[in-house]
Design a protein around this motif. Structure first.
Motif, PDB file in Angstrom:
ATOM      1  N   THR A   1     -10.047  51.613 -51.012  1.00  0.00           N
ATOM      2  CA  THR A   1     -11.053  50.896 -51.162  1.00  0.00           C
ATOM      3  C   THR A   1     -11.555  50.907 -52.628  1.00  0.00           C
ATOM      4  O   THR A   1     -12.510  50.270 -52.977  1.00  0.00           O
ATOM      5  N   GLY A   2     -10.924  51.711 -53.402  1.00  0.00           N
ATOM      6  CA  GLY A   2     -11.231  51.674 -54.929  1.00  0.00           C
ATOM      7  C   GLY A   2     -11.292  53.097 -55.595  1.00  0.00           C
ATOM      8  O   GLY A   2     -10.799  53.908 -55.056  1.00  0.00           O
TER       9      GLY A   2
ATOM     10  N   LEU B   1      -6.569  47.701 -57.919  1.00  0.00           N
ATOM     11  CA  LEU B   1      -7.201  48.551 -58.332  1.00  0.00           C
ATOM     12  C   LEU B   1      -7.986  48.002 -59.553  1.00  0.00           C
ATOM     13  O   LEU B   1      -7.112  47.625 -60.638  1.00  0.00           O
ATOM     14  N   ASN B   2      -9.309  48.589 -60.074  1.00  0.00           N
ATOM     15  CA  ASN B   2      -9.688  47.985 -61.323  1.00  0.00           C
ATOM     16  C   ASN B   2      -9.667  49.006 -62.505  1.00  0.00           C
ATOM     17  O   ASN B   2     -10.650  49.932 -62.615  1.00  0.00           O
TER      18      ASN B   2
ATOM     19  N   PRO C   1     -15.337  49.273 -57.255  1.00  0.00           N
ATOM     20  CA  PRO C   1     -14.765  48.777 -55.824  1.00  0.00           C
ATOM     21  C   PRO C   1     -13.339  48.080 -56.512  1.00  0.00           C
ATOM     22  O   PRO C   1     -12.997  47.935 -57.508  1.00  0.00           O
ATOM     23  N   LEU C   2     -12.681  47.566 -55.542  1.00  0.00           N
ATOM     24  CA  LEU C   2     -11.277  46.754 -55.878  1.00  0.00           C
ATOM     25  C   LEU C   2     -11.669  45.491 -56.491  1.00  0.00           C
ATOM     26  O   LEU C   2     -12.569  44.866 -56.489  1.00  0.00           O
TER      27      LEU C   2
END
Lengths: 161, 159
Positions: free
Chosen positions: A77-78, A99-100, A92-93
């Motif tokens: 989820t991130g 992924l950021n 978050p994604l």
């Protein structure tokens, strides 16, 4: 004889008078050097990432604030950032599954400026995360300035931001 | 007045005495560019580690050069130690515990042969970039249990 023929003849004579450089030794040298260098060339450069096993999860209550390590949990989820037991931030994604990393790097750099332990970072990875994403997360940590990166497994409940 | 013989010799003398030289300037230019490129990519120490053919390493910005140590390869189908298949990925998936018994036995045997004090506890892990971390975790835990607790992960340099 026309004017053009005259000019051509002059050009041909001038060319004939030009001293020619003997390139044969240079070609010989190239023919020896190039196969040697091709055989020795390394086109794909490999490197290594030093990984430490976490000496302590950094979550125990007995630790002083100075010893607390920043932890990045990577999950489906991130990202989520925690210092000891305290959850600092969640990322978050970017979209469905990406992924950021850019925001993670910025956030890590910001947190590093605040916290006291500026060298240690623990990357806690959830099951189901592929190795490529683990390496990218460790890269983000290194870019943010952390020099000692530990790898651990995230508890099942820890990953969710 | 020229006889046929003298005209033959004079005609021979008129022919160019030099051999025809091909135009090699463009070839030399090309060779020079090639030479500069190869010298730039030339590595004096050579390649200590060759990535396995069965896996794709992830890209990273890491710059640290690899050192010689125990090589553990985690591909999509098997785990290899020093190039020999020790356990298949199916075995690893089937193992419930973090330590994979067959891999542990093999690594414990290898630990005895590693005498160099600098690298005796070191393992270089080559892992496929699409490998799930839960399997890599088992391999790392088994390595650590078999006294190879210093890990380095092999990656492909970006750029």
């Amino acid at each position: 004889m026309s004017f053009i023929d005259d000019v051509r003849e002059k050009q041909a004579r001038a060319k004939a008078d030009e001293p020619e450089v003997n390139l044969t030794p240079v070609m010989n040298m190239f023919l020896i050097l190039i196969p040697f260098l091709v055989s020795m060339a390394v086109f794909a450069h490999v490197a290594v990432i030093e990984v430490n096993l976490p000496s302590d999860a950094g979550m125990s209550k007995g630790q002083s604030r100075k010893e607390l390590k920043l932890t990045v949990a990577v999950s489906q989820t991130g990202f989520s950032l925690a210092l000891g037991d305290t959850l600092l931030d969640t990322i978050p994604l970017l979209d469905k599954s990406a992924l950021n990393y850019t925001v993670l790097q910025q956030t890590l750099a910001e947190q590093r400026a605040i916290i006291e332990n500026k060298n240690d970072l623990t990357v806690a990875v959830s099951d189901g995360i592929i190795f490529d994403k683990v390496v990218a997360t460790m890269d983000a940590g290194r870019f943010a300035g952390f020099s000692k990166i530990s790898l651990s497994s995230a508890p099942a409940q820890q990953g969710a931001p | 007045m020229s006889t046929p013989l003298t005209s033959f010799f004079s005609a021979g003398r008129k022919r160019p005495s030099r051999a025809i030289m091909p135009q090699v300037t463009s070839l030399v230019d090309m060779m020079t560019i090639l030479l500069v490129f190869l010298l730039k990519s030339f590595s004096a120490e050579g390649n200590i580690m060759t990535p396995s053919q069965d896996l794709v390493l992830p890209l990273s910005n890491a710059k640290d050069p690899p050192r010689t140590a125990l090589m553990v390869e985690v591909t999509s189908s098997a785990v290899m130690v020093e190039g020999k298949v020790v356990v298949t990925m199916d075995d690893i998936v089937a193992t419930d515990s973090l330590v994979v018994p067959r891999l542990f036995d093999w690594l414990s045997g290898m630990a005895v042969t590693f005498k160099d004090p600098e690298t005796r506890h070191e393992a270089v892990i080559q892992c496929d970039k699409n490998c799930d971390f839960k399997y890599l975790k088992k391999v790392m835990a088994t390595c650590a249990r078999a006294s190879f607790s210093n890990f380095t992960l092999l990656v492909m340099q970006k750029g």
